[in-house]
Design a protein around this motif. Structure first.
Motif, PDB file in Angstrom:
ATOM      1  N   GLY A 148       1.816  -7.884 -10.059  1.00 43.10           N
ATOM      2  CA  GLY A 148       1.930  -6.533 -10.586  1.00 43.10           C
ATOM      3  C   GLY A 148       0.613  -5.806 -10.688  1.00 43.10           C
ATOM      4  N   LYS A 149      -0.487  -6.416 -10.258  1.00 44.78           N
ATOM      5  CA  LYS A 149      -1.799  -5.793 -10.342  1.00 44.78           C
ATOM      6  C   LYS A 149      -1.912  -4.642  -9.344  1.00 44.78           C
ATOM      7  CE  LYS A 149      -6.747  -6.730  -9.858  1.00 44.78           C
ATOM      8  NZ  LYS A 149      -7.783  -7.710  -9.473  1.00 44.78           N
ATOM      9  N   ILE A 150      -2.479  -3.525  -9.812  1.00 45.62           N
ATOM     10  CA  ILE A 150      -2.636  -2.334  -8.987  1.00 45.62           C
ATOM     11  C   ILE A 150      -4.107  -1.961  -8.894  1.00 45.62           C
ATOM     12  CG2 ILE A 150      -2.113   0.132  -8.771  1.00 45.62           C
ATOM     13  CD1 ILE A 150       0.507  -0.349 -10.179  1.00 45.62           C
ATOM     14  N   ASP A 151      -4.594  -1.713  -7.670  1.00 46.35           N
ATOM     15  CA  ASP A 151      -5.946  -1.220  -7.440  1.00 46.35           C
ATOM     16  C   ASP A 151      -5.858   0.116  -6.711  1.00 46.35           C
ATOM     17  OD1 ASP A 151      -7.251  -3.588  -8.412  1.00 46.35           O
ATOM     18  OD2 ASP A 151      -6.708  -4.563  -6.519  1.00 46.35           O
ATOM     19  N   VAL A 152      -6.755   1.023  -7.033  1.00 50.36           N
ATOM     20  CA  VAL A 152      -6.808   2.309  -6.354  1.00 50.36           C
ATOM     21  C   VAL A 152      -7.580   2.168  -5.044  1.00 50.36           C
ATOM     22  CG1 VAL A 152      -7.585   4.702  -6.485  1.00 50.36           C
ATOM     23  CG2 VAL A 152      -6.650   3.580  -8.523  1.00 50.36           C
ATOM     24  N   TYR A 172       0.858  -1.181   0.000  1.00 48.74           N
ATOM     25  CA  TYR A 172       0.000   0.000   0.000  1.00 48.74           C
ATOM     26  C   TYR A 172       0.900   1.239   0.000  1.00 48.74           C
ATOM     27  CZ  TYR A 172      -3.957  -2.989   1.198  1.00 48.74           C
ATOM     28  OH  TYR A 172      -4.936  -3.964   1.185  1.00 48.74           O
ATOM     29  N   GLY A 173       0.645   2.134  -0.936  1.00 44.24           N
ATOM     30  CA  GLY A 173       1.479   3.317  -0.994  1.00 44.24           C
ATOM     31  C   GLY A 173       0.939   4.361  -1.943  1.00 44.24           C
ATOM     32  N   PRO A 174       1.515   5.585  -1.900  1.00 41.87           N
ATOM     33  CA  PRO A 174       1.060   6.661  -2.771  1.00 41.87           C
ATOM     34  C   PRO A 174       1.791   6.660  -4.114  1.00 41.87           C
ATOM     35  CG  PRO A 174       2.640   7.510  -1.193  1.00 41.87           C
ATOM     36  CD  PRO A 174       2.499   6.046  -0.903  1.00 41.87           C
ATOM     37  N   LEU A 175       1.072   6.977  -5.164  1.00 45.04           N
ATOM     38  CA  LEU A 175       1.671   7.243  -6.474  1.00 45.04           C
ATOM     39  C   LEU A 175       1.637   8.756  -6.668  1.00 45.04           C
ATOM     40  CD1 LEU A 175       0.128   4.469  -8.769  1.00 45.04           C
ATOM     41  CD2 LEU A 175       2.348   4.476  -7.616  1.00 45.04           C
ATOM     42  N   LEU A 176       2.817   9.380  -6.592  1.00 44.08           N
ATOM     43  CA  LEU A 176       2.875  10.832  -6.639  1.00 44.08           C
ATOM     44  C   LEU A 176       2.310  11.388  -7.939  1.00 44.08           C
ATOM     45  CD1 LEU A 176       6.369  11.660  -5.097  1.00 44.08           C
ATOM     46  CD2 LEU A 176       4.134  11.931  -4.064  1.00 44.08           C
ATOM     47  N   LEU A 177       2.675  10.772  -9.053  1.00 43.01           N
ATOM     48  CA  LEU A 177       2.266  11.319 -10.341  1.00 43.01           C
ATOM     49  C   LEU A 177       0.771  11.194 -10.590  1.00 43.01           C
ATOM     50  CD1 LEU A 177       5.158  10.204 -12.723  1.00 43.01           C
ATOM     51  CD2 LEU A 177       4.911  12.322 -11.425  1.00 43.01           C
ATOM     52  N   LYS A 178       0.135  10.236  -9.911  1.00 44.18           N
ATOM     53  CA  LYS A 178      -1.301  10.016 -10.112  1.00 44.18           C
ATOM     54  C   LYS A 178      -2.141  10.542  -8.948  1.00 44.18           C
ATOM     55  CE  LYS A 178      -0.431   6.002 -13.054  1.00 44.18           C
ATOM     56  NZ  LYS A 178      -0.669   4.561 -13.313  1.00 44.18           N
ATOM     57  N   ARG A 179      -1.475  10.997  -7.879  1.00 39.40           N
ATOM     58  CA  ARG A 179      -2.153  11.575  -6.715  1.00 39.40           C
ATOM     59  C   ARG A 179      -3.116  10.580  -6.077  1.00 39.40           C
ATOM     60  NH1 ARG A 179      -3.484  17.736  -8.945  1.00 39.40           N
ATOM     61  NH2 ARG A 179      -1.358  18.193  -9.629  1.00 39.40           N
ATOM     62  N   GLN A 180      -2.678   9.329  -6.064  1.00 34.43           N
ATOM     63  CA  GLN A 180      -3.515   8.248  -5.551  1.00 34.43           C
ATOM     64  C   GLN A 180      -2.791   7.474  -4.453  1.00 34.43           C
ATOM     65  OE1 GLN A 180      -3.856   5.954  -9.144  1.00 34.43           O
ATOM     66  NE2 GLN A 180      -5.744   6.989  -9.810  1.00 34.43           N
ATOM     67  N   VAL A 181      -3.550   6.797  -3.638  1.00 30.57           N
ATOM     68  CA  VAL A 181      -3.033   5.736  -2.777  1.00 30.57           C
ATOM     69  C   VAL A 181      -3.529   4.426  -3.366  1.00 30.57           C
ATOM     70  CG1 VAL A 181      -3.153   4.669  -0.504  1.00 30.57           C
ATOM     71  CG2 VAL A 181      -2.882   7.142  -0.709  1.00 30.57           C
ATOM     72  N   VAL A 182      -2.602   3.482  -3.581  1.00 28.99           N
ATOM     73  CA  VAL A 182      -2.956   2.257  -4.299  1.00 28.99           C
ATOM     74  C   VAL A 182      -2.568   1.018  -3.493  1.00 28.99           C
ATOM     75  CG1 VAL A 182      -2.683   3.367  -6.547  1.00 28.99           C
ATOM     76  CG2 VAL A 182      -0.736   2.147  -5.532  1.00 28.99           C
ATOM     77  N   ARG A 183      -3.097  -0.116  -3.932  1.00 31.82           N
ATOM     78  CA  ARG A 183      -2.764  -1.435  -3.400  1.00 31.82           C
ATOM     79  C   ARG A 183      -2.125  -2.217  -4.552  1.00 31.82           C
ATOM     80  NH1 ARG A 183      -7.411  -2.764  -0.870  1.00 31.82           N
ATOM     81  NH2 ARG A 183      -8.367  -2.839  -2.917  1.00 31.82           N
ATOM     82  N   LEU A 184      -0.946  -2.797  -4.296  1.00 29.98           N
ATOM     83  CA  LEU A 184      -0.187  -3.459  -5.350  1.00 29.98           C
ATOM     84  C   LEU A 184       0.142  -4.883  -4.941  1.00 29.98           C
ATOM     85  CD1 LEU A 184       1.708  -3.587  -7.889  1.00 29.98           C
ATOM     86  CD2 LEU A 184       3.467  -2.500  -6.471  1.00 29.98           C
ATOM     87  N   ASP A 185      -0.163  -5.824  -5.802  1.00 32.18           N
ATOM     88  CA  ASP A 185       0.243  -7.222  -5.636  1.00 32.18           C
ATOM     89  C   ASP A 185       1.634  -7.351  -6.253  1.00 32.18           C
ATOM     90  OD1 ASP A 185       0.729  -9.991  -5.968  1.00 32.18           O
ATOM     91  OD2 ASP A 185      -1.423 -10.408  -6.024  1.00 32.18           O
ATOM     92  N   VAL A 186       2.660  -7.534  -5.411  1.00 34.96           N
ATOM     93  CA  VAL A 186       4.033  -7.561  -5.924  1.00 34.96           C
ATOM     94  C   VAL A 186       4.324  -8.829  -6.720  1.00 34.96           C
ATOM     95  CG1 VAL A 186       4.924  -6.051  -4.111  1.00 34.96           C
ATOM     96  CG2 VAL A 186       4.903  -8.529  -3.757  1.00 34.96           C
ATOM     97  N   ASP A 187       3.498  -9.846  -6.593  1.00 38.25           N
ATOM     98  CA  ASP A 187       3.707 -11.081  -7.356  1.00 38.25           C
ATOM     99  C   ASP A 187       3.133 -10.984  -8.766  1.00 38.25           C
ATOM    100  OD1 ASP A 187       5.038 -12.447  -5.255  1.00 38.25           O
ATOM    101  OD2 ASP A 187       3.096 -12.814  -4.303  1.00 38.25           O
TER     102      ASP A 187
END
Length: 546
Positions: free
Chosen positions: A196-200, A179-194
Motif C-alpha cells: 500500500g506504499k505510495i511514492d510521488v 503507476y497512475g494519476p491521482l486526480l484529486l492530488k494532481r500527481q502521478v504516483v507509484r503504488l506497491d499493491v502488496d
C-alpha cells in the motif's frame, strides 16, 4: 449512418384508434445537419497486437475495435453489455471492461463468451493486469478505492486501498509497481499493491487522467484533460517534457507497435495519433459532436442557431449550415456535463443527471453564473420570467421551482409524475402552463404554473422524451420507444406521426435515471424541427415543404 426517406408524409397516420390527425397532412423533408460518429464519447484504449485498437464507449454502452491503419470502427460488444469506461486485454486474450454506471466488471473470452466477473462496485473505472496475471480495478467518483479481482470471477474482489485520491488510468511497471494519476492530488504516483506504499513520481499537473509506459519502460506518457497536454515523464527523476498540445478533454492513451501514442478525447469524441519523435499529430477517428441530447433555439432567431447539450460540451450549431460556432467544454471549465438546455432572454439553463446539477450561463458571454446541486435525476429545466427555475426531477417524479436566493430555495410545484423528462412552456396562455413528457407512463401532461394542477394531454406513447412547440401552438414529441417524431394537438390530444424509423433511443442502462440521455427536439421560427440522435451522435432537421 441511418438512411431515412428524403420525404416523409404525414397523411393521417394515427397513434390511437379513433383519433383524427392533429393537423392537415404536412410534407417534411428530412436532412442531416451534422453527420454522426461511431462513438458517444471515447474513453479507454488498448492495442490488441493484431492491428487494432480497442476503444471503450461508456454512454454508447459499447466496446469498439479500430483499425490502426484506416481508422475503420466496428463494434465488438454492443449495448447494453458494453458500457465501458476502460478496457484491457488479459494474458489469454480475453477482453475486460469496466461498467461505471452498472458497477460490473465484464469479461469476453476469445471464444466470444461474455460474463460478469464482479459487480456491486459503483463508479468502476480503470483496470490493468500485473505481470503475474493479477487484475486490479479502481472506483472513481461514486467511490474511491483500489481492488484486486479474480480474472475468472471465482473469488470475491479484495479491497487493496481506500480513498487513494481518485486513481485513474494506470499501468504496471517493470518493477511490478502500479503507476497512475491521482486526480484529486494532481500527481502521478507509484503504488506497491502488496504494502500500500505510495511514492510521488511527478506532480504539478492540472488534471492527469491516464499514463502508459514507453517501449523501453523508462518513461511514462501522461495525458492531462484540463490542459490537453501529452507529457513525457522520466520515471527515475520525475522530469517532465510536453510532447504535444491537443484540445482539452483527453481521457486515455495507448502505445502502438510503431511507438506512436494513441490518445482519446472524450469531449471531441475522437482518437488522435501522436508521433513522440517530433510531436506531430494526426486524427485516426474524427467526430463533430459527442452525445447530442437536449436542444434549444431562440424563437426570434432567423438563422436558427441551435444550442446543443452535447454532454461533454455546450455547442452552438448552425441549424441551416451545420457549422459549429462556439464550444464551452467540460473539464477545462466549470461546466458540468450538460444533458438538457433551454434559453431565456438573457440566460442559458443547463441540467445534468450525470453529476446532478443545474447551471445558469450568461447567454451573451457564456459565463457560468450559478451552479446548483440536484441529485434527483434532473432533466428538463426552464427559466421563468422572474428568474425562477422550473426543473423536472426524473427520479422523484416532481416538478420543482428553484428560486434566485443563495442558497437557493426549492419548492414542489407538482409530484407523482412518472419519469418527467422534457419541458416546454406556454406562458402566453390565459393560464400559463408547462407541458411535460413522462417517459415511464407514456404521457404528455399539462401543468398549470399558478398552482401545479395538471391534466393529461396525450397518453399511450412509448418513452416520450424531447418536446417543443410548433409555430401554430402544436406540440412535437420525440417518442423514442417507437423511434418516431409525433405531433400532438394540446387541446384535443389528437396525435399524428411526423417521421418514423429514426435513429433515437439507446437502451436504458441499469442504475441511471429515466430518460438518462434524452433525445432533444427544438423548433425554429421557420417551422423546421430539429432532432438529436443519441444512437448516431448526429443532428437531423425536418423541413416543412410548401
Amino acid at each position: 449512418m441511418h438512411r431515412a426517406l428524403c420525404e416523409l408524409l404525414v397523411a393521417g397516420v394515427l397513434l390511437g384508434s379513433g383519433q383524427a390527425a392533429a393537423a392537415p397532412p404536412t410534407t417534411y423533408r428530412q436532412e442531416v445537419v451534422v453527420a454522426g460518429s461511431p462513438f458517444q464519447g471515447v474513453h479507454g484504449l488498448v492495442v490488441d497486437g493484431k492491428g487494432h485498437l480497442l476503444a471503450s464507449n461508456l454512454l454508447g454502452q459499447s466496446v469498439h475495435s479500430v483499425d490502426l491503419k484506416s481508422g475503420a470502427v466496428s463494434t465488438l460488444v454492443g449495448p447494453p453489455l458494453g458500457g465501458a469506461d476502460d478496457v484491457t486485454l488479459g494474458p489469454d486474450g480475453s477482453v475486460y471492461w469496466t461498467g461505471y454506471f452498472s458497477g460490473r466488471l465484464m469479461r469476453r473470452t476469445p471464444q466470444g463468451k461474455t460474463r460478469v466477473i464482479a459487480d456491486d462496485l459503483p463508479g468502476l473505472n480503470s483496470l490493468a493486469f500485473r505481470g503475474d496475471g493479477r487484475l486490479y480495478v479502481t472506483q472513481l467518483g461514486r467511490a474511491d478505492a483500489l481492488w484486486e479481482v479474480d480474472p475468472r470471477g471465482n473469488k470475491k474482489p479484495k479491497q487493496i486501498l481506500a480513498n487513494p485520491g481518485f486513481l485513474n488510468g494506470f499501468e504496471f511497471g517493470p518493477d511490478d509497481r502500479l503507476y497512475g494519476p491521482l486526480l484529486l492530488k494532481r500527481q502521478v504516483v507509484r503504488l506497491d499493491v502488496d504494502s500500500g506504499k505510495i511514492d510521488v513520481v511527478a506532480d504539478g499537473f492540472a488534471m492527469p487522467t491516464a499514463v502508459n509506459f514507453d517501449a523501453r519502460r523508462e518513461h511514462l506518457y501522461v495525458v492531462d484533460a484540463a490542459t490537453g497536454e501529452l507529457v513525457r515523464v522520466r520515471v527515475a527523476t520525475g522530469a517532465k517534457e510536453v510532447v504535444a498540445r491537443l484540445p482539452t478533454g483527453l481521457d486515455n492513451l495507448a502505445l502502438g507497435p510503431d511507438d506512436k501514442v494513441y490518445v482519446s478525447n472524450m469531449v471531441d469524441n475522437d482518437i488522435r495519433v501522436v508521433d513522440p519523435a517530433d510531436g506531430s499529430v494526426r486524427t485516426l477517428v474524427a467526430a463533430r459532436l459527442t452525445v447530442p441530447a437536449g436542444l434549444a433555439v431562440a424563437p426570434d432567431d432567423a438563422d436558427e442557431q441551435l444550442y446543443v447539450a452535447d454532454v461533454y460540451a455546450l455547442r452552438r450549431v448552425g441549424g441551416r449550415d451545420g457549422k459549429i460556432h462556439q464550444t464551452t467544454r467540460v473539464l477545462s471549465t466549470p461546466m458540468v456535463f450538460p444533458m438538457q438546455v433551454s434559453l431565456g432572454a438573457r440566460h442559458v439553463v443547463l441540467s445534468s443527471a450525470y453529476l446532478g446539477s443545474l447551471q445558469v450561463l450568461d447567454r451573451a458571454t457564456g459565463q457560468i453564473l450559478r451552479t446548483i446541486a440536484n441529485t434527483n435525476g434532473v432533466q428538463g429545466a426552464l427559466e421563468l420570467a422572474d428568474g425562477t427555475l422550473l426543473v423536472a426531477e426524473a427520479s422523484t417524479g416532481r416538478l420543482v421551482r428553484v428560486d434566485t436566493s443563495e442558497p437557493p430555495k426549492t419548492t414542489v410545484l407538482t409530484e407523482g409524475l412518472k419519469g418527467p423528462v422534457g419541458l416546454v412552456a406556454d406562458t402566453e396562455a390565459a393560464e400559463p402552463r408547462v407541458y411535460v413528457t413522462e417517459v415511464r407512463s407514456g404521457r404528455v401532461t399539462r401543468v398549470r404554473l399558478a398552482d401545479g394542477a395538471r391534466r393529461t394531454v396525450a397518453k399511450g406513447l412509448r418513452a416520450p422524451e424531447g418536446i417543443a412547440r410548433l409555430p401554430d401552438g402544436g406540440l412535437v414529441v420525440a417518442e423514442v420507444g417507437r423511434k418516431r417524431l409525433v405531433r400532438i394537438d394540446p387541446t384535443s390530444g389528437r396525435s399524428a406521426v411526423i417521421a418514423g424509423g429514426l435513429p433515437i433511443g439507446m437502451p436504458e442502462s441499469e442504475g441511471l435515471p429515466p430518460g438518462y440521455v434524452p433525445t432533444g427536439v427544438a423548433v425554429g421560427r421557420s417551422g423546421t424541427i430539429y432532432v438529436s440522435s443519441d444512437i448516431e451522435s448526429a443532428l437531423y432537421r425536418f423541413v416543412p415543404v410548401p
